[in-house]
Design a protein around this motif. Structure first.
Motif, PDB file in Angstrom:
ATOM      1  N   CYS A  86      27.524  -4.183  69.175  1.00 43.19           N
ATOM      2  CA  CYS A  86      27.587  -3.576  70.511  1.00 43.19           C
ATOM      3  C   CYS A  86      26.184  -3.379  71.092  1.00 43.19           C
ATOM      4  O   CYS A  86      25.974  -3.572  72.300  1.00 43.19           O
ATOM      5  N   CYS A  87      25.240  -3.019  70.247  1.00 41.20           N
ATOM      6  CA  CYS A  87      23.857  -2.841  70.712  1.00 41.20           C
ATOM      7  C   CYS A  87      23.304  -4.177  71.203  1.00 41.20           C
ATOM      8  O   CYS A  87      22.649  -4.243  72.249  1.00 41.20           O
ATOM      9  N   TYR A  88      23.562  -5.234  70.473  1.00 36.02           N
ATOM     10  CA  TYR A  88      23.106  -6.555  70.892  1.00 36.02           C
ATOM     11  C   TYR A  88      23.775  -6.963  72.215  1.00 36.02           C
ATOM     12  O   TYR A  88      23.112  -7.465  73.130  1.00 36.02           O
ATOM     13  N   GLN A  89      25.097  -6.746  72.308  1.00 33.53           N
ATOM     14  CA  GLN A  89      25.806  -7.094  73.538  1.00 33.53           C
ATOM     15  C   GLN A  89      25.295  -6.284  74.729  1.00 33.53           C
ATOM     16  O   GLN A  89      25.141  -6.810  75.836  1.00 33.53           O
ATOM     17  N   ALA A  90      25.018  -5.004  74.495  1.00 34.79           N
ATOM     18  CA  ALA A  90      24.504  -4.162  75.579  1.00 34.79           C
ATOM     19  C   ALA A  90      23.128  -4.633  76.024  1.00 34.79           C
ATOM     20  O   ALA A  90      22.837  -4.701  77.223  1.00 34.79           O
ATOM     21  N   ALA A  91      22.257  -4.973  75.061  1.00 33.16           N
ATOM     22  CA  ALA A  91      20.914  -5.438  75.409  1.00 33.16           C
ATOM     23  C   ALA A  91      20.969  -6.783  76.121  1.00 33.16           C
ATOM     24  O   ALA A  91      20.192  -7.042  77.041  1.00 33.16           O
ATOM     25  N   LYS A  92      21.876  -7.616  75.719  1.00 35.67           N
ATOM     26  CA  LYS A  92      21.988  -8.952  76.296  1.00 35.67           C
ATOM     27  C   LYS A  92      22.514  -8.901  77.737  1.00 35.67           C
ATOM     28  O   LYS A  92      22.088  -9.686  78.585  1.00 35.67           O
ATOM     29  N   THR A  93      23.426  -7.975  78.028  1.00 33.61           N
ATOM     30  CA  THR A  93      24.055  -7.940  79.353  1.00 33.61           C
ATOM     31  C   THR A  93      23.499  -6.854  80.267  1.00 33.61           C
ATOM     32  O   THR A  93      23.873  -6.810  81.440  1.00 33.61           O
ATOM     33  N   TYR A  94      22.629  -6.003  79.742  1.00 36.18           N
ATOM     34  CA  TYR A  94      22.077  -4.911  80.558  1.00 36.18           C
ATOM     35  C   TYR A  94      21.121  -5.460  81.615  1.00 36.18           C
ATOM     36  O   TYR A  94      20.317  -6.347  81.338  1.00 36.18           O
ATOM     37  N   GLN A  95      21.232  -4.914  82.831  1.00 41.95           N
ATOM     38  CA  GLN A  95      20.325  -5.281  83.918  1.00 41.95           C
ATOM     39  C   GLN A  95      19.463  -4.076  84.243  1.00 41.95           C
ATOM     40  O   GLN A  95      19.983  -3.008  84.588  1.00 41.95           O
ATOM     41  N   VAL A  96      18.173  -4.241  84.115  1.00 41.58           N
ATOM     42  CA  VAL A  96      17.233  -3.144  84.354  1.00 41.58           C
ATOM     43  C   VAL A  96      17.356  -2.699  85.813  1.00 41.58           C
ATOM     44  O   VAL A  96      17.427  -3.514  86.718  1.00 41.58           O
ATOM     45  N   GLY A  97      17.396  -1.386  86.001  1.00 41.32           N
ATOM     46  CA  GLY A  97      17.468  -0.823  87.337  1.00 41.32           C
ATOM     47  C   GLY A  97      18.879  -0.535  87.812  1.00 41.32           C
ATOM     48  O   GLY A  97      19.060  -0.012  88.911  1.00 41.32           O
ATOM     49  N   THR A  98      19.903  -0.840  87.021  1.00 43.06           N
ATOM     50  CA  THR A  98      21.283  -0.587  87.437  1.00 43.06           C
ATOM     51  C   THR A  98      21.846   0.695  86.844  1.00 43.06           C
ATOM     52  O   THR A  98      23.000   0.999  87.038  1.00 43.06           O
ATOM     53  N   GLY A  99      21.072   1.431  86.140  1.00 41.42           N
ATOM     54  CA  GLY A  99      21.519   2.645  85.464  1.00 41.42           C
ATOM     55  C   GLY A  99      20.799   2.750  84.138  1.00 41.42           C
ATOM     56  O   GLY A  99      19.997   1.895  83.765  1.00 41.42           O
ATOM     57  N   SER A 100      21.100   3.807  83.409  1.00 46.26           N
ATOM     58  CA  SER A 100      20.405   3.987  82.131  1.00 46.26           C
ATOM     59  C   SER A 100      21.052   3.124  81.052  1.00 46.26           C
ATOM     60  O   SER A 100      22.266   2.909  81.046  1.00 46.26           O
ATOM     61  N   PHE A 101      20.221   2.649  80.148  1.00 47.55           N
ATOM     62  CA  PHE A 101      20.721   1.845  79.030  1.00 47.55           C
ATOM     63  C   PHE A 101      21.595   2.699  78.132  1.00 47.55           C
ATOM     64  O   PHE A 101      22.593   2.231  77.593  1.00 47.55           O
ATOM     65  N   LYS A 102      21.241   3.979  77.990  1.00 44.00           N
ATOM     66  CA  LYS A 102      21.992   4.876  77.117  1.00 44.00           C
ATOM     67  C   LYS A 102      23.456   4.966  77.563  1.00 44.00           C
ATOM     68  O   LYS A 102      24.366   4.836  76.748  1.00 44.00           O
ATOM     69  N   SER A 103      23.711   5.155  78.841  1.00 42.38           N
ATOM     70  CA  SER A 103      25.091   5.274  79.313  1.00 42.38           C
ATOM     71  C   SER A 103      25.821   3.934  79.219  1.00 42.38           C
ATOM     72  O   SER A 103      27.008   3.889  78.900  1.00 42.38           O
ATOM     73  N   TYR A 104      25.117   2.844  79.487  1.00 39.78           N
ATOM     74  CA  TYR A 104      25.717   1.513  79.396  1.00 39.78           C
ATOM     75  C   TYR A 104      26.097   1.206  77.943  1.00 39.78           C
ATOM     76  O   TYR A 104      27.208   0.753  77.660  1.00 39.78           O
ATOM     77  N   TYR A 105      25.185   1.480  77.041  1.00 41.18           N
ATOM     78  CA  TYR A 105      25.430   1.254  75.619  1.00 41.18           C
ATOM     79  C   TYR A 105      26.555   2.171  75.126  1.00 41.18           C
ATOM     80  O   TYR A 105      27.417   1.758  74.352  1.00 41.18           O
ATOM     81  N   GLY A 106      26.561   3.412  75.597  1.00 38.83           N
ATOM     82  CA  GLY A 106      27.626   4.352  75.210  1.00 38.83           C
ATOM     83  C   GLY A 106      28.993   3.885  75.670  1.00 38.83           C
ATOM     84  O   GLY A 106      29.991   4.018  74.949  1.00 38.83           O
ATOM     85  N   ALA A 107      29.074   3.310  76.874  1.00 39.98           N
ATOM     86  CA  ALA A 107      30.356   2.798  77.375  1.00 39.98           C
ATOM     87  C   ALA A 107      30.832   1.619  76.536  1.00 39.98           C
ATOM     88  O   ALA A 107      32.021   1.522  76.192  1.00 39.98           O
ATOM     89  N   ILE A 108      29.915   0.714  76.196  1.00 39.61           N
ATOM     90  CA  ILE A 108      30.290  -0.437  75.366  1.00 39.61           C
ATOM     91  C   ILE A 108      30.728   0.036  73.978  1.00 39.61           C
ATOM     92  O   ILE A 108      31.719  -0.451  73.420  1.00 39.61           O
ATOM     93  N   LEU A 109      30.035   1.014  73.439  1.00 40.65           N
ATOM     94  CA  LEU A 109      30.383   1.547  72.123  1.00 40.65           C
ATOM     95  C   LEU A 109      31.749   2.238  72.155  1.00 40.65           C
ATOM     96  O   LEU A 109      32.560   2.070  71.238  1.00 40.65           O
ATOM     97  N   SER A 110      32.032   2.988  73.212  1.00 46.37           N
ATOM     98  CA  SER A 110      33.336   3.652  73.344  1.00 46.37           C
ATOM     99  C   SER A 110      34.456   2.630  73.483  1.00 46.37           C
ATOM    100  O   SER A 110      35.527   2.789  72.879  1.00 46.37           O
TER     101      SER A 110
END
Length: 183
Positions: free
Chosen positions: A56-80
């Protein structure tokens, strides 16, 4: 890995850097513990869960777009979402039968070879009861009413005009007939 910003770790993880992935996963290690406890994933081994966390961490880093929100919340949503999927998988696995069901074609092939399809069918109880009632004589029918508790033996004897001894003998024959007809 000290001194690197979150953005650098995300970029290196997206580029498949294992060290950056571990550093990023360790940075948000507390988040995976929160999700693990929140969804009560006790049926899933911790090693399996940690593999899912890294994925999930790899998927979040791969699909995360800088400036669209915090990585923590994005990663938390993918993990949930991953935890929900794992819970569904575990629940479905528990509900699944131990053996795969036999197809109708296979059953018919077996029926033609060594067993009769009629042997697998059961006769409804209404038909069995009707056959039983057709076999009974008058005293046995009166004994059946007493046997089922609709009336006492004395009441059945008085109502149908039989003696109590006759109904008790009929009750014995009735039991035998019940054992022969009912499976």
């Amino acid at each position: 890995m000290t001194g690197q910003t979150e953005t650098e770790l995300i970029a290196r993880t997206a580029a498949r850097d294992d060290d950056a992935l571990l550093a990023l996963a360790l940075k948000y290690d507390w988040l995976q513990h929160v999700v693990y406890a929140k969804f009560y994933l006790k049926r899933i081994g911790y090693d399996d869960w940690y593999q899912e966390v890294l994925w999930c961490c790899y998927q979040a880093a791969k699909t995360y777009q800088v400036g669209t929100g915090s990585f923590k919340s994005y990663y938390g949503a993918i993990l949930s979402n991953c935890a929900c999927s794992l819970m569904r998988y575990v629940a479905a696995k528990r509900r699944a039968p131990e053996e795969a069901p036999e197809s109708y074609e296979d059953w018919m092939q077996d029926a033609r070879s060594d067993r009769s399809p009629m042997a697998q069918l059961t006769i409804p109880y209404t038909i069995l009861w009707r056959e039983l009632l057709d076999q009974l004589n008058g005293s046995e029918r009166a004994a059946l009413l007493a046997y089922l508790g609709a009336m006492s033996v004395e009441e059945a004897a008085a109502h149908y005009g039989y003696s109590v001894i006759t109904l008790k003998g009929s009750r014995t024959r009735l039991r035998k007939a019940l054992l022969e007809v009912l499976p």
